[in-house]
Design a protein around this motif. Structure first.
Motif, PDB file in Angstrom:
ATOM      1  N   MET A 173      -0.927   0.782   5.834  1.00  0.00           N
ATOM      2  CA  MET A 173      -1.112   0.312   7.202  1.00  0.00           C
ATOM      3  C   MET A 173      -1.142  -1.211   7.261  1.00  0.00           C
ATOM      4  N   ILE A 174      -1.799  -1.845   6.301  1.00  0.00           N
ATOM      5  CA  ILE A 174      -1.884  -3.301   6.293  1.00  0.00           C
ATOM      6  C   ILE A 174      -0.516  -3.915   6.009  1.00  0.00           C
ATOM      7  N   ARG A 175       0.243  -3.304   5.112  1.00  0.00           N
ATOM      8  CA  ARG A 175       1.607  -3.797   4.854  1.00  0.00           C
ATOM      9  C   ARG A 175       2.461  -3.695   6.118  1.00  0.00           C
TER      10      ARG A 175
ATOM     11  N   TYR B 180      -5.224   8.277   8.068  1.00  0.00           N
ATOM     12  CA  TYR B 180      -4.420   8.260   6.840  1.00  0.00           C
ATOM     13  C   TYR B 180      -4.971   7.228   5.860  1.00  0.00           C
ATOM     14  N   THR B 181      -5.246   6.032   6.355  1.00  0.00           N
ATOM     15  CA  THR B 181      -5.718   4.955   5.492  1.00  0.00           C
ATOM     16  C   THR B 181      -7.089   5.275   4.910  1.00  0.00           C
ATOM     17  N   ALA B 182      -7.978   5.830   5.728  1.00  0.00           N
ATOM     18  CA  ALA B 182      -9.311   6.186   5.242  1.00  0.00           C
ATOM     19  C   ALA B 182      -9.220   7.215   4.123  1.00  0.00           C
ATOM     20  N   GLN B 183      -8.346   8.199   4.287  1.00  0.00           N
ATOM     21  CA  GLN B 183      -8.197   9.216   3.254  1.00  0.00           C
ATOM     22  C   GLN B 183      -7.663   8.610   1.965  1.00  0.00           C
TER      23      GLN B 183
ATOM     24  N   ARG C  17      -4.256  -7.885  14.523  1.00  0.00           N
ATOM     25  CA  ARG C  17      -2.831  -8.209  14.447  1.00  0.00           C
ATOM     26  C   ARG C  17      -2.627  -9.664  14.032  1.00  0.00           C
ATOM     27  N   ALA C  18      -3.484 -10.553  14.516  1.00  0.00           N
ATOM     28  CA  ALA C  18      -3.326 -11.980  14.223  1.00  0.00           C
ATOM     29  C   ALA C  18      -3.575 -12.283  12.744  1.00  0.00           C
ATOM     30  N   TRP C  19      -4.567 -11.600  12.149  1.00  0.00           N
ATOM     31  CA  TRP C  19      -4.904 -11.907  10.748  1.00  0.00           C
ATOM     32  C   TRP C  19      -4.004 -11.141   9.786  1.00  0.00           C
ATOM     33  N   THR C  20      -3.796  -9.852  10.035  1.00  0.00           N
ATOM     34  CA  THR C  20      -2.923  -9.090   9.140  1.00  0.00           C
ATOM     35  C   THR C  20      -1.494  -9.619   9.203  1.00  0.00           C
TER      36      THR C  20
END
Length: 286
Positions: free
Chosen positions: A139-141, A168-171, A204-207
């Motif tokens: 998700m971060i990518r 999904y990311t938490a899992q 959104r701004a930081w990622t």
């Protein structure tokens, strides 16, 4: 031990105010930096374990209880400036700076910029530059890829898709539906809560800076500036983190000769999973 209620401050910056929690205590204060997509709540358990030491946490702009009026992207060096604003406006002569996740590079940057004010640095499941085993969550990518901005924005604007990405990311991180850190520190950033609006713009701004920020840290490594640091460095990593993993911790240790590694049987949010073990590292030789 009874934990004193924190004193709450509003620290001013050119981009808006920062919400700061200042737990009264003794000794050189710990200043704890969060990453994304969470806020300073990730340190609530650790702050209790560090009593009777002074502990300071704050929400970076756009997250948690901090101001959300910034409309421009996160500027180069902005997170460093926010950290410096907290330390300066609270009149702290020296600090022990602790960085987790994307807060790790900020901790390193502050130590490089103000070595005389950093007594020690502790890095928790974070990164600094590329390393052979570094994996960013999918998700971060996605949120960081400049070629996928329209897709990422569309997914984030759809509550159902946003929820699916979070699940999904938490899992993948190993945090199931009953993990309380999800409800306390992560879900409010994406959906808001009774006490705060969502932090979608800030996320959104930081990622969106992810790959630029990695490139900046690679340049710092190549410059040899890290060799100028003459402060103790401790690296405490939850060894069950599939992304910012033990190999990343070993890479960090190689960047800071003389650093000490502290593997902990925990996942990415090591300070939440095992705050006692992390507190032992922070309180070591202090």
């Amino acid at each position: 031990m009874t934990v004193p209620a924190p004193v709450r401050h509003k620290v001013s910056t050119p981009w808006g105010f920062l919400a700061v929690k200042d737990y009264p205590g003794l000794g050189i204060p710990f200043i704890l930096l969060h990453g994304y997509p969470d806020d300073s709540t990730i340190y609530d358990k650790l702050a209790s374990e560090l009593q009777p030491r002074r502990v300071i946490t704050f929400d970076f702009l756009g997250y948690g209880q901090s101001e959300r009026s910034q409309t421009s992207p996160v500027a180069d060096g902005q997170r460093l400036s926010e950290t410096a604003a907290v330390i300066d406006q609270l009149n702290l002569d020296q600090v022990i700076v602790v960085g987790h996740d994307a807060g790790g590079p900020v901790a390193v940057e502050y130590a490089l910029a103000h070595p005389d004010r950093v007594a020690r640095m502790v890095l928790l499941n974070c990164f600094f530059g590329d390393s052979p085993t570094l994996r960013f969550p999918e998700m971060i990518r996605l949120l960081g890829d400049p070629h996928l901005v329209l897709l990422a924005d569309a997914l984030m604007l759809d509550p159902a898709q946003r929820q699916w990405l979070l699940e999904y990311t938490a899992q993948q991180f190993g945090y199931g539906p009953t993990a309380d850190i999800r409800q306390k520190a992560i879900i409010p950033q994406f959906f808001g809560s009774a006490s705060q609006p969502d932090a979608l713009d800030a996320i959104r701004a930081w990622t969106g800076r992810l790959f630029d920020d990695v490139a900046i840290t690679n340049d710092v490594i190549a410059s040899g500036r890290l060799a100028s640091l003459r402060i103790p460095v401790d690296i405490a990593f939850g060894v069950n983190d599939p992304y910012l993993n033990t190999g990343v911790a070993e890479h960090l240790a190689g960047l800071f000769p003389g650093s000490q590694m502290h593997p902990i049987d925990a996942r990415h949010w090591v300070q939440w999973d095992d705050p006692k073990a992390v507190a032992q590292v922070l309180l070591r030789d202090n």
